[in-house]
Write an enzyme that holds these catalytic residues in place. Structure first.
Site, mmCIF file in Angstrom:
data_model
loop_
_atom_site.group_PDB
_atom_site.id
_atom_site.type_symbol
_atom_site.label_atom_id
_atom_site.label_comp_id
_atom_site.label_asym_id
_atom_site.label_seq_id
_atom_site.Cartn_x
_atom_site.Cartn_y
_atom_site.Cartn_z
ATOM 1 N N ASP A 1 -10.104 3.501 -3.543
ATOM 2 C CA ASP A 1 -10.802 2.295 -3.103
ATOM 3 C C ASP A 1 -12.198 2.164 -3.712
ATOM 4 O O ASP A 1 -12.918 3.144 -3.876
ATOM 5 C CB ASP A 1 -10.929 2.298 -1.575
ATOM 6 C CG ASP A 1 -9.583 2.083 -0.907
ATOM 7 O OD1 ASP A 1 -8.561 1.978 -1.630
ATOM 8 O OD2 ASP A 1 -9.545 2.009 0.331
ATOM 9 N N ASP B 1 0.825 -1.210 0.000
ATOM 10 C CA ASP B 1 0.000 0.000 0.000
ATOM 11 C C ASP B 1 0.864 1.267 0.000
ATOM 12 O O ASP B 1 2.095 1.201 0.014
ATOM 13 C CB ASP B 1 -0.927 -0.063 1.229
ATOM 14 C CG ASP B 1 -2.276 0.587 0.975
ATOM 15 O OD1 ASP B 1 -2.405 1.373 0.037
ATOM 16 O OD2 ASP B 1 -3.204 0.307 1.766
HETATM 17 C C1 GLA Z 1 -6.003 1.358 1.496
HETATM 18 C C2 GLA Z 1 -6.132 0.365 0.349
HETATM 19 C C3 GLA Z 1 -7.243 -0.611 0.658
HETATM 20 C C4 GLA Z 1 -6.952 -1.342 1.963
HETATM 21 C C5 GLA Z 1 -6.745 -0.328 3.078
HETATM 22 C C6 GLA Z 1 -6.232 -0.991 4.346
HETATM 23 O O1 GLA Z 1 -7.134 2.165 1.584
HETATM 24 O O2 GLA Z 1 -6.375 1.033 -0.866
HETATM 25 O O3 GLA Z 1 -7.397 -1.544 -0.394
HETATM 26 O O4 GLA Z 1 -5.812 -2.144 1.795
HETATM 27 O O5 GLA Z 1 -5.800 0.678 2.708
HETATM 28 O O6 GLA Z 1 -6.035 -0.075 5.376
#
Ligand code: GLA
Length: 410
Positions: free
Chosen positions: A226, A171
């Site tokens: 997301d 990430d």
């Molecule tokens: C980010 C990523 C998500 C998930 C969260 C976890 O938002 O884009 O897919 O992995 O972190 O905290």
């Protein structure tokens, strides 16, 4: 009258403009300037993910609420409910499995949530004939506030290899001024040096256009923020399914075997959409040769959800060996035709009605880069029905927010 003619002319022009050729190669060859060379042209990919990765990830359903019971129950379910046979392979723990670093700087697991340890959990997943994945972050902290990998990349890769990790999602929170290409290349090198084949899933949300530089660094890269379990629109840092589609679609020339655009994990079965919409979501992900990472509670899913995730005809489109990402070839207001060339010389074709009323949509062979005369075998991939041979076009009635997905075989 005049206005009507004008609308028709504009419509035709739009149709011609959007009826782009279907083969990725054609666009790559005519538009070399859009492909920035990697800073290190001699890099080699790790050879994994020749077709889009398939599996499950904890985040969309469980968020930070993960523990070893949930992961075991999920592995049990995937191994026994048909998912494993359909190709779902990786069981990935997303954020919040982490404990502190030990005195030597090695990352440990959260002992309250994972009392048996990640090595034992990896063994459990492997014993089910599945693969084991985890999550980290290129910054000082993960998005959930756990320790990130910055400054510990090689050490973390060694630890993951010891645990039997097969997949790392990496990430981009708390990265400050880090350069994305350098940060991801560093972890990619560390994973390779660990000696264990570890699929590398890059999650920097498309901020630095990873499609331009990451094909030799990772096996997939997020192209967007997301996903959220809604049909469309933007909600803080997340987007509904059809909005994600619109961001991921134009990137089709950059995907291919070993390196895929990732429009994020599936929401199928999480309850925010209708089954018609979830069928559209799953079909679009397959058309876009996206990683198929289920994000629901697969140990407790409805039969409708199961029928979607286990549709082998649709999965075969996603997993086709040619590895070309399909894309929109016709847009007529809310009505769209998508095409994906198949290794057998055929096409997967999606008729998508984004509107609020049922509509007829026709896919003309010309828009699919097929000679109009050629007779193709047509199979409806949701009705699971062979419809015989057709030439010229295929037309069907499509429900609001729904799709009709067919496969044309020579
Ligand atoms: C980010 C990523 C998500 C998930 C969260 C976890 O938002 O884009 O897919 O992995 O972190 O905290």
């Amino acid at each position: 009258m005049f206005k009507n003619t004008l609308t028709k002319v504009a419509g035709l022009a739009l149709l011609l403009l959007t009826a782009r050729p279907v083969l990725a190669q054609e666009v790559l060859d005519t538009d070399p300037n859009t492909l920035a060379p990697s800073k290190d042209p001699k890099r080699t990919a790790n050879g994994l993910a020749q077709t889009p990765p398939m599996g499950w990830n904890s985040w969309n359903k469980f968020a930070c609420n993960v523990n070893e019971q949930t992961i075991r129950a999920t592995a049990d379910a995937i191994a026994s409910n048909g998912m494993k046979q359909a190709g779902y392979q990786y069981v990935v723990i997303d954020d919040c499995w982490h404990g502190p670093r030990d005195v030597n700087g090695f990352i440990t697991e959260d002992k309250t949530r994972f009392p048996s340890g990640l090595k034992a959990l990896g063994d459990y997943v492997h014993a089910k004939g599945l693969k084991f994945g985890i999550y980290s972050d290129a910054g000082t902290k993960t998005c959930g506030g756990r320790p990130g990998s910055q400054g510990h990349e090689y050490q973390d890769a060694v630890q993951y290899a010891r645990w039997g990790v097969d997949y790392l999602k990496y990430d981009w929170c708390s990265t400050g001024v880090r350069n994305a290409e350098e940060a991801y290349a560093l972890m990619s090198d560390a994973l390779r040096a660990s000696g264990r084949p570890i699929l590398f899933s890059m999650c920097e949300w498309g901020n630095s256009k990873p499609w331009l530089w990451a094909s030799k660094i990772g096996n997939m890269w997020r192209t967007t923020g997301d996903i959220t379990d809604k049909w469309k629109g933007k909600y803080n840092y997340s987007w509904g399914v059809s909005s994600i589609v619109d961001m991921n679609e134009p990137l089709w020339p950059y995907a291919g075997p070993g390196h895929w655009n990732d429009p994020d994990m599936l929401e199928v079965g999480n309850g925010g959409l209708s089954d018609v919409e979830y069928r559209a979501h799953f079909s679009l992900w397959a058309m876009m040769a996206s990683p198929l990472i289920a994000g629901n509670d697969v140990a407790a899913m409805s039969s409708a959800t199961r029928d979607i995730l286990l549709n082998r005809d649709v999965i075969a489109v996603d997993q086709d060996a040619l590895g070309v990402q399909g894309h929109r070839v016709v847009r007529n207001g809310d009505l769209e035709v998508w095409a994906k060339p198949m290794a057998d010389g055929g096409r997967a074709v999606l008729l998508w009605n984004r509107g609020e009323a049922p509509a007829r949509i026709a896919a003309d062979w010309a828009a699919l880069s097929l000679p109009r005369k050629v007779r193709m075998q047509v199979r409806d991939l949701w009705a699971h029905k062979d419809l015989g041979r057709r030439a010229g076009s295929y037309e069907a009635e499509v429900a609001p927010h729904g799709v009709v997905m067919v496969r044309l075989t020579p």
